[in-house]
Design a protein around this motif. Structure first.
Motif, short mmCIF file in Angstrom:
data_model
loop_
_atom_site.label_atom_id
_atom_site.label_comp_id
_atom_site.label_asym_id
_atom_site.label_seq_id
_atom_site.Cartn_x
_atom_site.Cartn_y
_atom_site.Cartn_z
N UNK A 50 -7.72 5.50 3.40
CA UNK A 50 -8.63 5.10 4.48
C UNK A 50 -9.58 6.19 4.93
N UNK A 51 -9.22 7.45 4.69
CA UNK A 51 -10.09 8.54 5.11
C UNK A 51 -11.02 9.04 4.02
N UNK A 52 -10.92 8.48 2.81
CA UNK A 52 -11.74 8.99 1.71
C UNK A 52 -11.37 10.42 1.36
N UNK A 53 -10.08 10.74 1.40
CA UNK A 53 -9.58 12.10 1.23
C UNK A 53 -9.15 12.43 -0.18
N UNK A 54 -8.89 11.40 -0.98
CA UNK A 54 -8.34 11.61 -2.31
C UNK A 54 -9.42 12.10 -3.27
N UNK A 108 -1.60 12.54 -8.95
CA UNK A 108 -1.01 11.50 -8.11
C UNK A 108 -0.89 10.16 -8.83
N UNK A 109 -1.97 9.69 -9.44
CA UNK A 109 -1.96 8.36 -10.05
C UNK A 109 -0.96 8.28 -11.20
N UNK A 110 -0.91 9.25 -12.13
CA UNK A 110 0.13 9.19 -13.17
C UNK A 110 1.55 9.21 -12.60
N UNK A 111 1.77 9.96 -11.52
CA UNK A 111 3.10 10.00 -10.91
C UNK A 111 3.50 8.63 -10.37
N UNK A 112 2.54 7.91 -9.80
CA UNK A 112 2.81 6.57 -9.29
C UNK A 112 2.98 5.58 -10.44
N UNK A 113 2.09 5.66 -11.42
CA UNK A 113 2.18 4.75 -12.57
C UNK A 113 3.52 4.88 -13.28
N UNK A 123 0.81 -1.22 0.00
CA UNK A 123 0.00 0.00 0.00
C UNK A 123 0.84 1.26 0.00
N UNK A 124 0.33 2.25 -0.70
CA UNK A 124 0.74 3.63 -0.55
C UNK A 124 -0.42 4.32 0.17
N UNK A 125 -0.24 4.62 1.44
CA UNK A 125 -1.35 5.13 2.25
C UNK A 125 -1.47 6.64 2.04
N UNK A 126 -2.64 7.05 1.57
CA UNK A 126 -2.84 8.45 1.21
C UNK A 126 -3.31 9.27 2.40
N UNK A 127 -2.79 10.48 2.48
CA UNK A 127 -3.26 11.44 3.46
C UNK A 127 -2.99 12.84 2.93
N UNK A 128 -3.52 13.84 3.60
CA UNK A 128 -3.27 15.23 3.27
C UNK A 128 -2.43 15.85 4.38
N UNK A 129 -1.29 16.42 4.02
CA UNK A 129 -0.44 17.11 4.98
C UNK A 129 0.63 17.87 4.21
N UNK A 148 2.98 14.53 -4.07
CA UNK A 148 3.11 13.50 -5.10
C UNK A 148 4.50 12.89 -5.11
N UNK A 149 5.52 13.69 -4.84
CA UNK A 149 6.89 13.18 -4.84
C UNK A 149 7.09 12.14 -3.75
N UNK A 150 6.49 12.36 -2.59
CA UNK A 150 6.58 11.38 -1.50
C UNK A 150 6.06 10.03 -1.96
N UNK A 151 4.90 10.03 -2.62
CA UNK A 151 4.30 8.77 -3.05
C UNK A 151 5.05 8.15 -4.22
#
Length: 415
Positions: free
Chosen positions: A179-183, A191-196, A144-150, A155-158
């Motif tokens: 898990x928080x439904x924040x994305x 985010x998703x293209x950066x991970x892909x 998992x890449x666990x998503x949060x806002x902070x 995007x670089x972190x992920x």
């Protein structure tokens, strides 16, 4: 248009989010098993060590027997176990030898797919667990890449974490765990293209919640960015603070031109089954949620909201829910913006309750809190924990409850 696989989360995350992990027992699990097997799911999100503990404590059932019986009833659909760092039931950090034994026994009893979600997105921790799982006989590992806002989790972190995970041959797939439904769909577009771009040919899955009404819309957009599997709950255990509803997600994806290779009639029966359970036993029925901007501060996951409400009610403190949630936002910032998932969701929630009910904030500080408390802008770790801190500043300092109170008062005066 894309072909999208489906993972059903009702028995694990749906049950925990809306029913406090108490709505499902072995009999219900085995009753719905033939229907789930017919659907054609990629996997069933089945259990965690916490759920196994609940089976013993509240249901007086053998969780190992439940796994064995369910695995026998669903031979073509892998059962998933979710692990959050180096821990198993206890909040204490488990040794590598213990975790290796746990993975071995889980695999031997019928768990084929292992989901690894480190609460600090520590890629090396996930890689170490993945190697243990494969040595123990686990068939499939998804990290998992666990998503949060902070301010930390950009995007670089992920992308950096995704690159490290994708390089590990023992990890078969990556998934974004929200898990928080924040994305939000807008953030997903970057985010998703950066991970892909970092994971190459490895599949990317997505797990989100409907807590503030974003999850279902996110799923519709995410498949256009390269997500190949979506995790959904069914019937009354979907929507609300739970996962997006499986039936509606499939129908909408097909209406948009995508292919979802499942038996839709079997999926309807699964949805009806869980709705009938809720109606018969007076369990909460998930409903679409409005957007709530205040939620972006405290970020309590759907699964923890259900657990929090149960615990507050058990201690006759249900009337303090609003104050506790507001306090959680302050505690999270003072702790250094950890991802609000196990174990940090429980640590933050516990401290918030103590602050609201105590004579003063931080009059009582649990040992677990001190393992990751922020002092003078740094992350402090004085005891073993599940992972390493996320902040780039690696300054370690011993802290006490007095330090925490003094630091908080100083920060409040300087605002």
């Amino acid at each position: 248009m894309a072909e999208i696989a489906l993972i059903d989360t009702t028995l694990r995350d749906g049950n925990q989010s809306l029913w406090g992990a108490l709505g499902i027992d072995t009999a219900k699990t085995l009753t719905v098993a033939p229907l789930l097997e017919r659907v054609g799911l990629k996997a069933i999100d089945f259990t965690t060590s916490t759920h196994m503990g609940v089976a013993v404590r509240y249901k007086r059932e053998d969780p190992w027997e439940r796994i064995r019986l369910m695995a026998a009833a669903t031979p073509n659909t892998p059962l998933q176990f979710m692990s959050t760092g180096f821990r198993f039931i206890s909040w204490e950090t488990a040794s590598p030898e213990f975790m290796a034994l746990a993975f071995e026994v889980l695999a031997r009893n019928g768990i084929r797919r292992f989901c690894l979600a480190d609460p600090m997105n520590d890629a090396q921790s996930n890689i170490a667990c993945a190697r243990m799982v494969k040595r123990a006989g686990g068939e499939f590992v998804i990290a998992a890449l666990v998503f949060t806002l902070s301010p930390i989790h950009d995007d670089r972190h992920y992308a950096q974490a995704a690159r490290a995970l994708a390089a590990c041959p023992e990890i078969d797939a990556i998934y974004i765990k929200d898990p928080g439904g924040l994305l939000a769909p807008r953030r997903a577009a970057s985010l998703i293209p950066a991970i892909k771009a970092e994971i190459g040919a490895k599949p990317l899955e997505l797990h989100s919640h409907c807590t503030i009404g974003l999850g279902e819309l996110l799923y519709m957009d995410a498949v256009d960015y390269g997500v190949s599997a979506l995790q959904c709950a069914s019937g009354a255990a979907a929507d609300g603070i739970s996962n997006p509803p499986s039936l509606r997600v499939v129908e909408n994806l097909r209406a948009l031109g995508h292919t979802v290779p499942i038996d839709i009639e079997a999926l309807r029966e699964v949805n009806q089954f869980f709705t009938r359970i809720a109606q018969a036993e007076g369990l909460e029925v998930g409903a679409p949620q409005p957007f709530d901007a205040a939620y972006l501060r405290h970020q309590l996951p759907g699964g923890m909201i259900g657990t929090m409400r149960r615990h507050l009610a058990e201690h006759r403190l249900a009337h303090l829910e609003g104050a506790v949630i507001e306090e959680m936002a302050r505690v999270r910032e003072e702790l250094g913006w950890p991802i609000v998932m196990t174990p940090f969701s429980q640590i933050i929630l516990t401290q918030a309750v103590l602050n609201v009910t105590g004579r003063e904030r931080y009059a009582v500080v649990p040992d677990e809190w001190q393992s990751c408390a922020r002092v003078s802008g740094a992350i402090c770790r004085t005891r073993s924990s599940c992972c390493a801190p996320p902040c780039p500043r690696r300054k370690w300092t011993r802290c006490t409850p007095r330090d925490l109170r003094r630091t908080t008062m100083t920060r409040n005066r300087n605002r």
